[in-house]
Design a protein around this motif. Sequence first.
Motif, PDB file in Angstrom:
ATOM      1  N   GLU A  71       0.851  -1.185   0.000  1.00 13.54           N
ATOM      2  CA  GLU A  71       0.000   0.000   0.000  1.00 13.54           C
ATOM      3  C   GLU A  71       0.889   1.238   0.000  1.00 13.54           C
ATOM      4  O   GLU A  71       1.614   1.496   0.959  1.00 13.54           O
ATOM      5  N   LEU A  72       0.831   1.964  -1.094  1.00  8.12           N
ATOM      6  CA  LEU A  72       1.624   3.184  -1.242  1.00  8.12           C
ATOM      7  C   LEU A  72       0.767   4.394  -0.904  1.00  8.12           C
ATOM      8  O   LEU A  72      -0.439   4.388  -1.121  1.00  8.12           O
ATOM      9  N   ASP A  73       1.411   5.415  -0.411  1.00 11.97           N
ATOM     10  CA  ASP A  73       0.742   6.666  -0.059  1.00 11.97           C
ATOM     11  C   ASP A  73       0.664   7.558  -1.295  1.00 11.97           C
ATOM     12  O   ASP A  73       1.508   7.461  -2.196  1.00 11.97           O
ATOM     13  N   TRP A  74      -0.303   8.435  -1.318  1.00 15.15           N
ATOM     14  CA  TRP A  74      -0.457   9.350  -2.453  1.00 15.15           C
ATOM     15  C   TRP A  74       0.780  10.224  -2.645  1.00 15.15           C
ATOM     16  O   TRP A  74       1.054  10.696  -3.751  1.00 15.15           O
ATOM     17  N   LYS A  75       1.555  10.426  -1.573  1.00 14.98           N
ATOM     18  CA  LYS A  75       2.751  11.272  -1.657  1.00 14.98           C
ATOM     19  C   LYS A  75       3.953  10.524  -2.227  1.00 14.98           C
ATOM     20  O   LYS A  75       4.947  11.147  -2.580  1.00 14.98           O
ATOM     21  N   ASP A  76       3.870   9.181  -2.274  1.00 15.82           N
ATOM     22  CA  ASP A  76       4.992   8.404  -2.777  1.00 15.82           C
ATOM     23  C   ASP A  76       5.209   8.713  -4.259  1.00 15.82           C
ATOM     24  O   ASP A  76       4.291   9.080  -4.987  1.00 15.82           O
TER      25      ASP A  76
END
Length: 168
Positions: A71-76
């Motif tokens: 699960e990646l963050d939108w900021k990644d």
Amino acid sequence: MKKFDRLLAFSRLISKDTTLISEVQLAENQPLNYLSQFSERLRERGIDSTVPELPWLALVDGLARRGQLVELDWKDNPEELIAAAMDLLKGHPDFEDLASKLTTTTPFIDEDIEEFLPQLNQKLLLFDVQLIWLDIHSDSYPITVLPTKTLEEAKRFAHESGYGNLKT
């Protein structure tokens, strides 16, 4: 086929782990028990009572616990998507060639994960796999892998289940 049966069929396309399927069934059939058993992770998502999407979230969180989803963050940034893809695909028989293709993929300036995913998937077509994003209507990108041959069926099952959608 009932909506929940479609979610189970989708779950089986992604993972052969029967304990994962049991967790998704628990979230559907005994949501309070699921909430109790997985309360810590659900609290991190801001969930402390039953919600209609609970079986979908059970699938997402179950895949993550098993190392089958990142699960990646939108900021990644796109480089983090490449790293996540490499981790998810490490057991692929052509991993060395696959890794070479992925690591030489350069995102466009200021391209975010959602925009970069199709670019990576274009490269992955050569290896008969695709990265998919299980949309949980949040600011994160739960990413997993599917064989290309099951992608259309997976999209249909996910959509028809009514619990969530996947994107490529």
